[in-house]
Structures are given as structure tokens and as C-alpha cells.
Design an enzyme around this catalytic site. Structure first.
Site, PDB file in Angstrom:
ATOM      1  N   GLU A  48       1.681  -6.912 -11.164  1.00  0.00           N
ATOM      2  CA  GLU A  48       1.351  -5.860 -10.194  1.00  0.00           C
ATOM      3  C   GLU A  48       1.872  -4.518 -10.681  1.00  0.00           C
ATOM      4  O   GLU A  48       3.032  -4.413 -11.106  1.00  0.00           O
ATOM      5  CB  GLU A  48       1.969  -6.131  -8.812  1.00  0.00           C
ATOM      6  CG  GLU A  48       1.361  -7.270  -8.030  1.00  0.00           C
ATOM      7  CD  GLU A  48       2.030  -7.450  -6.667  1.00  0.00           C
ATOM      8  OE1 GLU A  48       2.710  -6.498  -6.196  1.00  0.00           O
ATOM      9  OE2 GLU A  48       1.885  -8.533  -6.072  1.00  0.00           O
ATOM     10  N   GLU A 104      -6.308  -1.985   1.676  1.00  0.00           N
ATOM     11  CA  GLU A 104      -6.103  -2.977   2.736  1.00  0.00           C
ATOM     12  C   GLU A 104      -5.645  -2.266   4.004  1.00  0.00           C
ATOM     13  O   GLU A 104      -4.460  -1.974   4.188  1.00  0.00           O
ATOM     14  CB  GLU A 104      -5.071  -4.018   2.292  1.00  0.00           C
ATOM     15  CG  GLU A 104      -5.516  -4.850   1.094  1.00  0.00           C
ATOM     16  CD  GLU A 104      -4.513  -5.922   0.722  1.00  0.00           C
ATOM     17  OE1 GLU A 104      -4.627  -7.046   1.235  1.00  0.00           O
ATOM     18  OE2 GLU A 104      -3.603  -5.617  -0.070  1.00  0.00           O
ATOM     19  N   LYS A 123      -2.696  -3.667   6.301  1.00  0.00           N
ATOM     20  CA  LYS A 123      -1.324  -3.800   5.795  1.00  0.00           C
ATOM     21  C   LYS A 123      -0.355  -3.084   6.734  1.00  0.00           C
ATOM     22  O   LYS A 123      -0.598  -1.935   7.122  1.00  0.00           O
ATOM     23  CB  LYS A 123      -1.220  -3.188   4.401  1.00  0.00           C
ATOM     24  CG  LYS A 123      -1.634  -4.122   3.279  1.00  0.00           C
ATOM     25  CD  LYS A 123      -0.470  -4.953   2.821  1.00  0.00           C
ATOM     26  CE  LYS A 123      -0.814  -5.715   1.547  1.00  0.00           C
ATOM     27  NZ  LYS A 123       0.296  -6.558   1.103  1.00  0.00           N
ATOM     28  N   GLU A 156       1.004   2.041   2.118  1.00  0.00           N
ATOM     29  CA  GLU A 156       0.800   0.600   1.954  1.00  0.00           C
ATOM     30  C   GLU A 156      -0.662   0.210   2.070  1.00  0.00           C
ATOM     31  O   GLU A 156      -1.080  -0.820   1.545  1.00  0.00           O
ATOM     32  CB  GLU A 156       1.627  -0.172   2.995  1.00  0.00           C
ATOM     33  CG  GLU A 156       3.092  -0.320   2.650  1.00  0.00           C
ATOM     34  CD  GLU A 156       3.297  -1.161   1.404  1.00  0.00           C
ATOM     35  OE1 GLU A 156       2.727  -2.264   1.310  1.00  0.00           O
ATOM     36  OE2 GLU A 156       4.017  -0.713   0.500  1.00  0.00           O
TER      37      GLU A 156
END
Length: 592
Positions: free
Chosen positions: A344, A398, A401, A407
Site C-alpha cells: 500500500e 471509498e 470510509k 480517508e
């Protein structure tokens, strides 16, 4: 610890010397050389990587030279066979080195209010030439959709399933049977991530983490998949303390009871250390110590680069410094041959008011520079030229999240398949060339003669070598069942395969280039970016795929040793064939 290399060297040396003397007496110098290399690699693959590779290269040269001399002076009548064997050896070497090419992959999270259908996800991956992905679970729909796509897949065991798998061998075996064996090799699964950042996010499960990894690996061994699928567990870079200068880095010692067995496992199974690196957070938490340009891979003058005072090595970015810190931290625990893969990394494109550097410009800069850095095989200062394959976080924004706005904004695309920003990439081929503003398609021309359309369709699906299986009854692109729709699919597939040249969209005047995506429902055209259309609950995911890549070894596999050992074995058998042929000829001559 010091006795292991000594024993390895002495035992292999003894075996080698005896075999070498025996074969040398028999005048089989080539066999001696090969045996020496093969025995050395088999007995000392971990302690002498550089020497092993050097010797392998040396003996490969000896073999090829010997074959050439054999052709010229000993057995010219078998020259064709010998040259064929030389070509086989060269091909094997080229395949071995090709396996070690670095790559860029992408993580796929699913915390979206409207998650695209798996077939649409796969269509987006294909359009962007993304050949490596990491899933945060082993979702059946995704694994089915990925079948025969050629995309290499890391699957994950979520943290919440870790306790059950780490405490029961049978639970692990059932998980592997259900989520791996049921899909492999149609879905090219290359690795299993056992949990994610377990030491820092779920410390109570740390005690059974290595057990879980061992149980999963044992299940792969039982299914004869342990060579094709690696097992590891992504770690947060925060477990590395005193990460700069890298030469002083070490793992948080409180985790050594877990890390040492884990590293032993990774080494013994030929796997790699998975690491999550986030220069964005390092920059944000540094209180101004880390310059923004240093975090973003921007070019720095030598006076602004960070210098490791112990090695005098210069670092121009956080990413390389953290990767090298990981190598030094492993070396501190006496592990020096475990490769690192970054599972990641990325940069958010939007943030709260207290996150002023979470911008589209910075996200674009970081990810564009990262891709170039990896694909150019720059490597790190400690290991120049040895690039670290990396997975970008992440494919989609997303929106579900929890936490700050940043985030929710790490994605390269939104849920519709539209790019958040256009990556500034050159010399990276078609990988993540995510400019969708100029997408073109090839469709059947309105009012075209149906007979000419049918003839063009027959040509495209025949001599044109278009895979038209998706047009069969029951397949995603069968409906509407008419010549215009079917011809449009075949024309567009051929057009994209031929590089979207104008000549590839003519078909005797019955086709036209358009900017309108002809995809519909579950029928996603090859040129489509997989934007959301009508959501269809289907389980057959074959999205006009060509045959899958052969389930080859992951870029590291068992490291360079597996590939080199394969080459040596090819050489051994080649020479056995040659010498066996010679002995047989001599035997035949003696008979007469």
C-alpha cells in the site's frame, strides 16, 4: 547462527569435491561444472546469493562455450541438435530474468455506497492495463469475474477471520479450498495476505499470526500450490523505529517474538515481506522536518537530499528511505535475503481544512512519480537497480470510509469509472493511462447493408481473430440478438486490438468511429472503462477475455534462485542428452 553458513559451505564443498573428482576422472568436465553449480545452489541458496548467481552465470558460460566447441570439433554431425539446445538455454535465461520485472498494482477497496459490479471493475482494470491487483478479502464475485483475465491477484484473509484460521488447521484448509483451490488457475492468484497491519491494528491476534500463515501455507502445500502462491502479511511501516538514517533502523523490539518467526517463515517459503508505506502521513506527522518535495518524489538538489551519516548515502525521497530502513531492520535480525514488496502507498486528493496538502495536484504528483520510479527500475540507494514492486492505494474513492475527508479520497477513479485526475505519465506504456476524455469506439454504421455487416462480422470473428465468444447465446453480449449489435462488438474489439487506427475501423465502409461508449448492461466493450450502467446480478464474468496468462511465478517467487536453478537444471538435462547421445553412438560403433 555463524555455524549455519560454515556447515552449509563445508557440506556442499565436500559433496561437490567428491563428485567433481569423480566426474573429472571420467573426463566429463562439463558435467562436473554443472554438478558443482547445481549442488552449490541446492545446499546454499540462502547464505550465498551473490556467489551462487555468479557461479551459475559462470557455469552457464562454460556450458554454452563447451557446446560450441563440441559442435565445431567433436560432433559436427549433431550441430543442429546442439544449436537447438543453446537456443533453449538462452530462452530459459531470458524467461528467468523476465520473471523479475517490477510492476505497479492497485488495491481495490469496497467501502463505496454504490460499488461497481465485478465485471465493471474488471473492465476498468483491463482498459487501464492494470495487471496486478490486491483484494481485501476473497470475494467470490470478484474472483469469478477475474477468471481468464490474465490479471494477477493477491487475495486477503480479513483480520476478523484471523483468530479462527490461526487456531485451527482445518479452518485454514477449508478457507484455502473454498477461496483458492476453487478458483485457481482460471483466476491467477499469486499471493495470500494473512490479515493486514495486524501488529498495530489487532495486537491481540499477533500471537496467532504466524500460526495462521503456516496453516494457510500447509493447505497450499497439500494442494500443490505452494510454489505458485506466496503467503505473507502486510505490516505497517510504523513498526520500524528510528527509520532515519535507514542504516540505524530496527523493528520495535516488543514485536520480535512475532517478527523473528515470521521472517523465518518468509525465508523458508521463498516469500516476501509486505510493507505499507505512506509518505503522506510521515510528512504530516513530521512537524515540518520532512519537506513536501521530499515526500512527493520531486527532484531535489544534492544539498537538499537527506544523507545517511553512517553510509554517506543520499536519499531523495521518503519512499526509498523507508524501503531501505526495512532492509536494514531485517538485517539487524540476521535476515538479508527476503525481498520487500510495498502492498500500500498513495496520496489523498482531498482533505479537511487541517490537511492542506491533500490535494489533487499532490496526489497526481506522488502517484505519477511513484509509477515512473518503479517502472524505470531505479531501485533504492541500498539496492540500486532492484525496483520494489508496489500496489497503489487505491482504485476507487471509498465514500463510506470513516474518519477525516482524506480517508475517503485516496482513489484513482470514482465509482463511475471516471478518473479523479489525469496521471502525468510518459514512457510507462498504456499502464494507468487514465485520460478518458478522448475515448473512441468503432461501431456499425447506421443504415449499412445487413449482408455487408454480416460479411464483416464473419471476417472479424474468423480471419480477424476477434474472440466473439461473448456473442454466443447466454453470454453477456448476446442481446440484442441482431447483426448491428454483434457487428459493433466485433468491430470495436478488433479496433482496440489494432491500436485504434482509423484503418482498423473501416470494414469496407460499414463501420464508423464514435466517442459514444456502446457498452450496455453487463456487456462491457473492450474499450470501455467500465463505467456503471445497469447493475445486473450475474455470476458469469467472462468479459471478452483472451486466454489467461500462464500461472507463472510471481516476480519474486523464490527469488532469483528459483529461476536460476531452473536454468541450471535445463543445462544439466541438456548435457545429459548430449552426452547420452554420444555414449549411445559410441556403443553402437563398438557393436560393429
Amino acid at each position: 547462527m555463524f555455524l549455519c553458513p560454515l556447515f552449509c559451505f563445508s557440506s556442499s564443498f565436500t559433496l561437490t569435491l567428491l563428485y567433481f573428482i569423480f566426474t573429472f576422472i571420467s573426463n566429463n568436465f562439463i558435467s562436473s561444472s554443472l554438478s558443482l553449480s547445481l549442488i552449490f545452489l541446492q545446499h546454499c541458496p540462502t547464505f550465498f546469493p551473490v556467489v551462487s548467481i555468479f557461479l551459475s552465470s559462470l557455469f552457464f558460460s562454460i556450458v554454452v562455450s563447451s557446446l560450441q566447441l563440441w559442435v565445431l570439433f567433436v560432433s559436427p554431425e549433431n550441430s543442429e541438435m546442439a544449436w537447438l539446445l543453446i537456443l533453449v538455454l538462452v530462452f530459459a535465461v531470458s524467461q528467468a530474468t523476465a520473471d523479475e520485472e517490477p510492476y505497479i498494482g492497485v488495491n481495490i477497496g469496497t467501502d463505496l455506497s454504490i460499488m461497481p459490479h465485478p465485471t465493471q471493475v474488471v473492465a476498468l482494470l483491463k482498459a487501464q492495463q492494470i495487471r496486478h491487483i490486491r483484494l481485501y478479502d476473497a470475494d467470490r464475485g470478484m474472483l469469478v469475474a477475474l477468471a481468464n483475465s490474465g490479471i494477477r491477484v493477491m487475495v486477503s484473509i480479513p483480520n476478523e477471520q484471523l483468530l479462527g484460521i490461526g487456531q485451527s488447521n482445518s479452518t485454514a484448509a477449508n478457507w484455502v479450498s473454498r477461496n483458492i483451490v476453487a478458483h485457481y488457475p482460471a483466476t491467477n492468484i499469486t499471493a495470500i495476505c494473512v490479515g493486514s497491519e495486524v501488529l498495530t491494528t489487532l495486537p491481540n491476534a499477533a500471537r496467532i499470526l504466524v500460526n495462521a500463515m503456516k496453516f494457510v501455507h500447509s493447505a497450499l502445500v497439500a494442494s500443490n500450490l505452494d510454489n505458485q502462491i506466496k503467503v505473507s502479511s502486510p505490516l505497517a511501516s510504523s513498526i520500524i523505529l528510528d527509520s532515519f538514517p535507514p542504516s540505524q533502523a530496527f523493528f520495535n523490539r516488543s514485536w520480535n517474538p512475532v517478527l523473528v518467526p515470521m521472517l523465518n517463515f518468509l525465508q523458508s517459503t521463498g516469500s516476501y515481506l509486505m510493507l505499507n508505506i505512506y509518505p503522506y502521513y510521515d510528512y504530516m506527522q513530521s512537524n515540518g522536518v520532512i519537506p513536501l518535495d521530499y515526500a512527493l518524489f520531486k527532484p531535489l538538489s544534492p544539498t537538499k537530499e537527506a544523507v545517511d551519516a553512517n553510509t554517506l548515502v543520499h536519499y531523495s525521497n521518503v519512499f526509498d528511505a523507508m524501503v531501505d530502513a526495512t532492509y536494514f531492520a531485517m538485517a539487524f535480525l540476521n535476515f538479508t535475503n527476503i525481498p520487500v514488496i510495498v502492498t500500500e502507498t498513495g496520496w489523498p486528493s482531498k482533505g479537511d481544512s487541517n490537511e492542506p496538502d491533500a490535494t489533487m495536484e499532490n496526489a497526481n504528483t506522488y502517484n505519477s512519480n511513484l509509477i515512473r520510479h518503479v517502472m524505470n527500475k531505479t531501485g533504492t540507494p541500498k539496492r540500486p537497480g532492484i525496483a520494489v514492486s508496489t500496489y497503489i492505494y487505491e482504485l476507487y474513492n471509498e465514500d463510506l470510509k470513516p474518519g477525516p475527508i482524506s480517508e475517503k479520497n485516496w482513489g484513482l477513479f470514482d465509482a463511475n469509472g471516471d478518473p479523479i485526475y489525469i496521471l502525468r505519465l510518459t514512457d510507462s506504456g498504456s499502464l494507468l493511462a487514465n485520460d478518458t476524455t478522448n475515448q473512441t469506439y468503432c461501431t456499425a454504421k447506421e443504415g449499412a447493408d445487413p449482408k455487408m455487416l454480416q460479411a464483416a462480422l464473419d471476417w472479424a470473428c474468423g480471419p480477424g481473430k476477434v474472440d466473439c465468444s461473448s456473442l454466443l447465446q447466454g453470454k453477456p453480449c448476446y442481446e440484442p440478438d441482431n447483426v448491428i449489435a454483434h457487428a459493433t462488438y466485433a468491430f470495436d474489439t478488433y479496433y482496440h486490438r489494432m491500436g485504434k487506427t482509423s484503418d482498423a475501423c473501416d470494414f469496407n465502409g460499414v463501420a464508423d468511429i464514435t466517442t459514444t461508449d456502446p457498452s450496455h448492461g453487463s456487456c462491457i466493450f473492450p474499450g470501455s472503462l467500465g463505467r456503471n450502467g445497469t447493475m445486473v446480478n450475474i455470476t458469469a464474468p467472462s468479459m471478452n477475455s483472451t486466454s489467461s496468462d500462464s500461472p507463472g511465478r510471481n516476480i519474486y517467487g523464490r527469488g532469483g534462485f528459483g529461476s536460476m536453478l531452473l536454468v541450471i537444471k535445463v543445462m544439466v538435462w541438456s548435457l545429459i542428452l548430449l552426452e547420452g547421445g554420444g555414449m549411445f553412438q559410441q556403443f553402437e560403433l563398438r557393436k560393429f
